[in-house]
Scaffold this active site. Structure first.
Site, PDB file in Angstrom:
ATOM      1  N   ARG A  46      12.417  38.187 -44.723  1.00 59.98           N
ATOM      2  CA  ARG A  46      10.975  37.405 -44.952  1.00 59.98           C
ATOM      3  C   ARG A  46      11.182  36.208 -45.688  1.00 59.98           C
ATOM      4  NH1 ARG A  46       8.392  38.871 -49.071  1.00 59.98           N
ATOM      5  NH2 ARG A  46       8.555  41.323 -48.634  1.00 59.98           N
ATOM      6  N   TYR A  98      -9.128  21.818 -32.626  1.00 57.73           N
ATOM      7  CA  TYR A  98      -9.131  22.963 -31.952  1.00 57.73           C
ATOM      8  C   TYR A  98      -9.995  24.392 -32.680  1.00 57.73           C
ATOM      9  CZ  TYR A  98      -6.872  27.589 -31.124  1.00 57.73           C
ATOM     10  OH  TYR A  98      -6.714  28.982 -30.562  1.00 57.73           O
ATOM     11  N   ASP A 170      -2.667  17.371 -37.961  1.00 57.03           N
ATOM     12  CA  ASP A 170      -2.150  18.377 -36.973  1.00 57.03           C
ATOM     13  C   ASP A 170      -1.834  17.404 -35.769  1.00 57.03           C
ATOM     14  OD1 ASP A 170      -1.961  20.074 -34.647  1.00 57.03           O
ATOM     15  OD2 ASP A 170      -3.931  21.275 -35.407  1.00 57.03           O
ATOM     16  N   LYS A 195       3.097  24.920 -28.514  1.00 58.67           N
ATOM     17  CA  LYS A 195       3.069  23.937 -27.547  1.00 58.67           C
ATOM     18  C   LYS A 195       4.068  22.946 -27.022  1.00 58.67           C
ATOM     19  CE  LYS A 195      -0.768  26.062 -27.789  1.00 58.67           C
ATOM     20  NZ  LYS A 195      -1.398  26.071 -29.437  1.00 58.67           N
TER      21      LYS A 195
HETATM   22  O1  P1T Z   1      -1.998  29.097 -31.274  1.00 60.41           O
HETATM   23  P1  P1T Z   1      -1.411  28.635 -32.632  1.00 60.41           P
HETATM   24  O2  P1T Z   1       0.133  28.618 -32.482  1.00 60.41           O
HETATM   25  O3  P1T Z   1      -1.735  29.469 -33.648  1.00 60.41           O
HETATM   26  O4  P1T Z   1      -1.925  27.019 -32.712  1.00 60.41           O
HETATM   27  C1  P1T Z   1      -2.976  26.779 -33.223  1.00 60.41           C
HETATM   28  C2  P1T Z   1      -3.520  25.587 -32.788  1.00 60.41           C
HETATM   29  C3  P1T Z   1      -3.690  24.553 -33.816  1.00 60.41           C
HETATM   30  N1  P1T Z   1      -3.858  23.096 -33.571  1.00 60.41           N
HETATM   31  C4  P1T Z   1      -3.961  22.796 -32.236  1.00 60.41           C
HETATM   32  C5  P1T Z   1      -4.509  21.419 -32.042  1.00 60.41           C
HETATM   33  C6  P1T Z   1      -4.236  23.800 -31.228  1.00 60.41           C
HETATM   34  O5  P1T Z   1      -4.365  23.090 -30.015  1.00 60.41           O
HETATM   35  C7  P1T Z   1      -3.719  25.146 -31.592  1.00 60.41           C
HETATM   36  C8  P1T Z   1      -3.793  26.034 -30.565  1.00 60.41           C
HETATM   37  N2  P1T Z   1      -4.505  25.793 -29.375  1.00 60.41           N
HETATM   38  C9  P1T Z   1      -4.637  26.533 -28.356  1.00 60.41           C
HETATM   39  C10 P1T Z   1      -4.227  27.550 -28.253  1.00 60.41           C
HETATM   40  C11 P1T Z   1      -5.296  25.613 -27.113  1.00 60.41           C
HETATM   41  O6  P1T Z   1      -5.375  26.353 -25.893  1.00 60.41           O
HETATM   42  O7  P1T Z   1      -6.153  24.786 -27.642  1.00 60.41           O
END
Ligand code: P1T
Length: 379
Positions: A46, A98, A170, A195
């Site tokens: 961890r 988001y 972000d 992504k």
């Molecule tokens: O899904 P995760 O890895 O926890 O990330 C969250 C997140 C944070 N910031 C942005 C701009 C994002 O688009 C996302 C996750 N977004 C999606 C799952 C979506 O379909 O928009």
């Protein structure tokens, strides 16, 4: 080092024990010590893991930063970032972001005393109106999800510096290939590496990159103390994904441009949100702070109803109806009922997120095939 070389080489080294060019997956929970406290820099997985260390170094290099801190998801990264603050601290966030980030801020962190304001940041001057002596963070997402608005990072950094607040960006929609917020004055950059960085829809991951040692030390502490760490196999997949980021992004940009123009000409389509149109309000800023306009876009139908949107979403054959984005395959989504359902409808509509809005993550398939698929679905 130019981007293409950086994404392949920076921050990573062949495995010192074997010479393996690819970082091995250290699938272990603990590390044997010669005696108490006598170890090779690794105690418990961890706290540190060699696969994760290499990934953190590579991610830091990708964003031209010194320190990378990895987490089990993008939201885990943002959640940990929120722990830098204390009750009464105020955070100014953009009003198009988001839905999960909005939910984390409003429905989790507000209960612990953090105060959020969600505002229009398309003009950075607007932020000044909401600053108070308690403002500690400006949270920017650009391009925004899902309306592809552009926020001027340099101008936000100037506002933040004036007041002593931190600026976090972000950078998920742009990826480190298209935009590097630390170079523009941000204190922290966050990614949902699920992504574009991963790029193959096979891993969930998040990271924060910073040049500030004090912030980095606190985040490493929180990473271990709170424990939202990624597994080594996930880190391996991200190390692999990062190596082709620049090539994939070039094709995402080319295909995004073609689809955006195709949709704009389509008789069933009303507005198209894509930051590469010269008449997009953020075009000039996008041109200066990004190296391309990306593969994310959204559009509204002339028939602005949920039923019309649902019909399109269930009629595409190459675009898969799914949450997420940034993978090699094209995805189609309906923010109002999927990724942004946690935002109350009145708030969504007031910010311009209408019921018929459809979001596309344009993949790297053949653009003609993608256009034909959208055409038959719209018909
Ligand atoms: O899904 P995760 O890895 O926890 O990330 C969250 C997140 C944070 N910031 C942005 C701009 C994002 O688009 C996302 C996750 N977004 C999606 C799952 C979506 O379909 O928009």
């Amino acid at each position: 080092m130019k981007a293409a070389t950086k994404f392949i080489h920076a921050g990573v080294h062949p495995d010192p024990s074997t010479g393996a060019i690819m970082t091995p997956i250290f699938q272990t929970s603990t590390f044997v010590q010669e005696g108490p406290g006598k170890h090779k820099g690794y105690e418990y997985a961890r706290t540190q893991n060699p696969t994760r260390t290499q990934l953190q170094n590579a991610l830091a290099a990708a964003e031209n930063g010194k320190y990378g801190i990895s987490f089990s998801s993008g939201l885990a990264a943002t959640d940990t970032l929120m722990k830098l603050f204390k009750p009464g601290d105020e955070i100014i966030s953009t009003n198009d972001l988001y839905g999960g980030t909005y939910r984390l801020m409003r429905k989790v962190w507000e209960a612990y005393g953090l105060k959020f304001r969600f505002i229009d940041m398309s003009h950075a001057d607007n932020i000044s109106k909401y600053l108070t002596p308690a403002t500690r963070l400006i949270w920017v997402e650009t391009p925004t999800n899902p309306l592809i608005r552009i926020i001027d990072i340099k101008a936000c950094a100037a506002v933040a510096r004036k007041t002593g607040a931190l600026l976090a960006v972000d950078n998920t929609f742009a990826s480190p290939y298209l935009q590097n917020p630390l170079d523009l004055g941000a204190d922290m950059v966050m990614h949902s590496a699920t992504k574009y960085i991963g790029g193959h829809s096979d891993v969930v991951h998040g990271c924060i990159i910073t040049n500030n040692k004090e912030i980095a030390d606190r985040l490493y502490f929180l990473q271990n103390a709170c424990g939202a760490v990624p597994g080594p196999q996930d880190c391996f997949l991200l190390l692999r994904g990062l190596k082709t980021l620049h090539v994939r992004m070039q094709r995402h940009c080319e295909n995004g441009e073609q689809i955006a123009h195709f949709l704009r000409r389509h008789p069933k389509v009303d507005k198209v949100h894509w930051c590469g149109f010269e008449d997009h309000p953020g075009y000039e800023i996008a041109k200066t702070q990004m190296n391309g306009f990306g593969g994310m876009l959204s559009f509204e139908l002339k028939d602005n109803t949920l039923a019309a949107a649902e019909k399109v979403l269930s009629s595409t054959k190459l675009f898969s109806c799914a949450e997420s984005l940034g993978g090699v395959e094209s995805l189609i989504g309906h923010p109002a009922s999927m990724t942004h359902a946690s935002i109350p409808r009145e708030e969504r509509i007031a910010n311009g997120l209408v019921d018929s809005l459809i979001r596309l993550s344009v993949g790297i398939e053949d653009a003609e095939d993608l256009k034909a698929d959208l055409d038959q679905a719209l018909e």
